[in-house]
Motif scaffolding. Structure first.
Motif, mmCIF file in Angstrom:
data_model
loop_
_atom_site.group_PDB
_atom_site.id
_atom_site.type_symbol
_atom_site.label_atom_id
_atom_site.label_comp_id
_atom_site.label_asym_id
_atom_site.label_seq_id
_atom_site.Cartn_x
_atom_site.Cartn_y
_atom_site.Cartn_z
ATOM 1 N N ALA A 1 55.562 71.571 21.804
ATOM 2 C CA ALA A 1 54.820 72.800 21.571
ATOM 3 C C ALA A 1 54.419 72.832 20.103
ATOM 4 O O ALA A 1 55.265 72.675 19.227
ATOM 5 C CB ALA A 1 55.678 74.013 21.909
ATOM 6 N N CYS A 2 53.134 73.012 19.850
ATOM 7 C CA CYS A 2 52.620 73.005 18.475
ATOM 8 C C CYS A 2 51.773 74.239 18.211
ATOM 9 O O CYS A 2 51.224 74.834 19.136
ATOM 10 C CB CYS A 2 51.762 71.767 18.232
ATOM 11 S SG CYS A 2 52.676 70.234 18.353
ATOM 12 N N ILE A 3 51.652 74.558 16.957
ATOM 13 C CA ILE A 3 50.744 75.636 16.584
ATOM 14 C C ILE A 3 49.304 75.161 16.759
ATOM 15 O O ILE A 3 48.490 75.839 17.370
ATOM 16 C CB ILE A 3 51.010 76.117 15.141
ATOM 17 C CG1 ILE A 3 52.407 76.735 15.047
ATOM 18 C CG2 ILE A 3 49.942 77.126 14.712
ATOM 19 C CD1 ILE A 3 52.852 77.098 13.653
ATOM 20 N N VAL A 4 48.982 73.962 16.225
ATOM 21 C CA VAL A 4 47.614 73.439 16.287
ATOM 22 C C VAL A 4 47.590 72.088 16.990
ATOM 23 O O VAL A 4 48.325 71.177 16.628
ATOM 24 C CB VAL A 4 47.005 73.287 14.871
ATOM 25 C CG1 VAL A 4 45.586 72.721 14.949
ATOM 26 C CG2 VAL A 4 47.013 74.616 14.128
ATOM 27 N N ALA B 1 63.911 78.362 18.380
ATOM 28 C CA ALA B 1 65.293 78.339 18.871
ATOM 29 C C ALA B 1 65.924 79.731 18.790
ATOM 30 O O ALA B 1 66.624 80.149 19.719
ATOM 31 C CB ALA B 1 66.114 77.324 18.082
ATOM 32 N N THR B 2 65.665 80.436 17.716
ATOM 33 C CA THR B 2 66.193 81.791 17.556
ATOM 34 C C THR B 2 65.619 82.721 18.617
ATOM 35 O O THR B 2 66.345 83.526 19.212
ATOM 36 C CB THR B 2 65.881 82.332 16.147
ATOM 37 O OG1 THR B 2 66.502 81.475 15.183
ATOM 38 C CG2 THR B 2 66.377 83.748 15.956
ATOM 39 N N ALA B 3 64.325 82.586 18.891
ATOM 40 C CA ALA B 3 63.681 83.436 19.898
ATOM 41 C C ALA B 3 64.264 83.202 21.283
ATOM 42 O O ALA B 3 64.403 84.140 22.078
ATOM 43 C CB ALA B 3 62.167 83.184 19.910
ATOM 44 N N VAL B 4 64.600 81.944 21.584
ATOM 45 C CA VAL B 4 65.128 81.598 22.907
ATOM 46 C C VAL B 4 66.643 81.807 22.970
ATOM 47 O O VAL B 4 67.211 81.994 24.042
ATOM 48 C CB VAL B 4 64.764 80.127 23.254
ATOM 49 C CG1 VAL B 4 65.352 79.705 24.584
ATOM 50 C CG2 VAL B 4 63.261 79.944 23.264
ATOM 51 N N GLY B 5 67.306 81.772 21.811
ATOM 52 C CA GLY B 5 68.757 81.939 21.773
ATOM 53 C C GLY B 5 69.510 80.650 22.037
ATOM 54 O O GLY B 5 70.569 80.661 22.669
ATOM 55 N N VAL B 6 68.935 79.517 21.554
ATOM 56 C CA VAL B 6 69.572 78.211 21.741
ATOM 57 C C VAL B 6 69.721 77.514 20.394
ATOM 58 O O VAL B 6 69.233 77.991 19.374
ATOM 59 C CB VAL B 6 68.759 77.318 22.711
ATOM 60 C CG1 VAL B 6 68.662 77.986 24.087
ATOM 61 C CG2 VAL B 6 67.384 76.989 22.171
ATOM 62 N N VAL C 1 59.251 76.114 12.159
ATOM 63 C CA VAL C 1 58.806 76.730 13.408
ATOM 64 C C VAL C 1 59.778 76.432 14.551
ATOM 65 O O VAL C 1 59.908 77.230 15.478
ATOM 66 C CB VAL C 1 57.357 76.334 13.762
ATOM 67 C CG1 VAL C 1 56.387 76.897 12.738
ATOM 68 C CG2 VAL C 1 57.177 74.850 13.919
ATOM 69 N N GLY C 2 60.480 75.312 14.471
ATOM 70 C CA GLY C 2 61.491 75.001 15.474
ATOM 71 C C GLY C 2 62.665 75.956 15.424
ATOM 72 O O GLY C 2 63.157 76.393 16.467
ATOM 73 N N ILE D 1 55.706 83.787 16.123
ATOM 74 C CA ILE D 1 55.466 82.351 16.318
ATOM 75 C C ILE D 1 56.511 81.724 17.239
ATOM 76 O O ILE D 1 56.162 80.981 18.162
ATOM 77 C CB ILE D 1 55.407 81.612 14.964
ATOM 78 C CG1 ILE D 1 54.124 81.988 14.245
ATOM 79 C CG2 ILE D 1 55.482 80.102 15.161
ATOM 80 C CD1 ILE D 1 53.992 81.428 12.856
ATOM 81 N N GLY D 2 57.771 81.994 17.023
ATOM 82 C CA GLY D 2 58.827 81.411 17.862
ATOM 83 C C GLY D 2 58.672 81.761 19.333
ATOM 84 O O GLY D 2 58.636 80.872 20.185
ATOM 85 N N PRO D 3 58.559 83.050 19.667
ATOM 86 C CA PRO D 3 58.372 83.401 21.076
ATOM 87 C C PRO D 3 57.075 82.831 21.664
ATOM 88 O O PRO D 3 57.047 82.432 22.831
ATOM 89 C CB PRO D 3 58.332 84.933 21.069
ATOM 90 C CG PRO D 3 59.067 85.330 19.839
ATOM 91 C CD PRO D 3 58.793 84.238 18.833
ATOM 92 N N ALA D 4 56.020 82.777 20.873
ATOM 93 C CA ALA D 4 54.744 82.240 21.366
ATOM 94 C C ALA D 4 54.868 80.756 21.704
ATOM 95 O O ALA D 4 54.389 80.301 22.744
ATOM 96 C CB ALA D 4 53.638 82.470 20.342
#
Length: 143
Positions: free
Chosen positions: A117-120, A34-39, A29-30, A4-7
């Motif tokens: 950016a949202c899931i739905v 953030a973890t996926a981007v490294g920020v 989800v935020g 979910i994070g990278p998507a």
């Protein structure tokens, strides 16, 4: 959950320096994004009052949400700085009021708003997709 994070981060070409997420599912989800981007991650709290602590807060009141409520959102001043590039992440967009308020808070800090950016995407006003801008993994009609 790992995807979910990278998507969500991948919905925009621009890389954020900070991810902003409204309580409560936006915080989940935020933080994944953030973890996926490294920020870093900043939680945008409802009913934000500086009485929580001695720090100054940046606050804004939303327009009517899906329940016709006006919520006060905010975060501690200094968590988002001028020069930051901010992506807001949430689980669902309905009226767009949370994202609009998040953008105003980001601009109040002198930072650059990337988008939401949202899931739905369940936006009731389709013009907001362009104005915010808002991108989503799913459209509500797909559910």
């Amino acid at each position: 959950m790992r995807a979910i994070g990278p998507a969500l981060a991948g919905l925009y070409d621009e890389t954020p320096t900070v991810v902003l997420g409204p309580v409560s599912r936006g915080s989940l989800v935020g933080s994944l994004t953030a973890t996926a981007v490294g920020v870093g991650f900043v939680e945008m709290r409802k009913d934000a009052r500086s009485s929580y602590d001695s720090d100054r807060w940046v606050r804004r009141t939303t327009g009517p949400d899906y329940r016709d409520r006006h919520e006060v959102f905010g975060f501690r001043q200094g968590l988002i700085a001028p020069g930051d590039h901010v992506l807001m992440v949430d689980d669902w967009a309905d009226t767009g009021m949370t994202a609009r308020t998040a953008r105003e808070l980001v601009e109040d800090c002198g930072a650059h708003w990337i988008g939401a950016a949202c899931i739905v995407d369940g936006l009731t006003d389709p013009r907001l997709r362009h104005d915010l801008p808002l991108r989503a993994l799913l459209d509500v009609r797909q559910l």
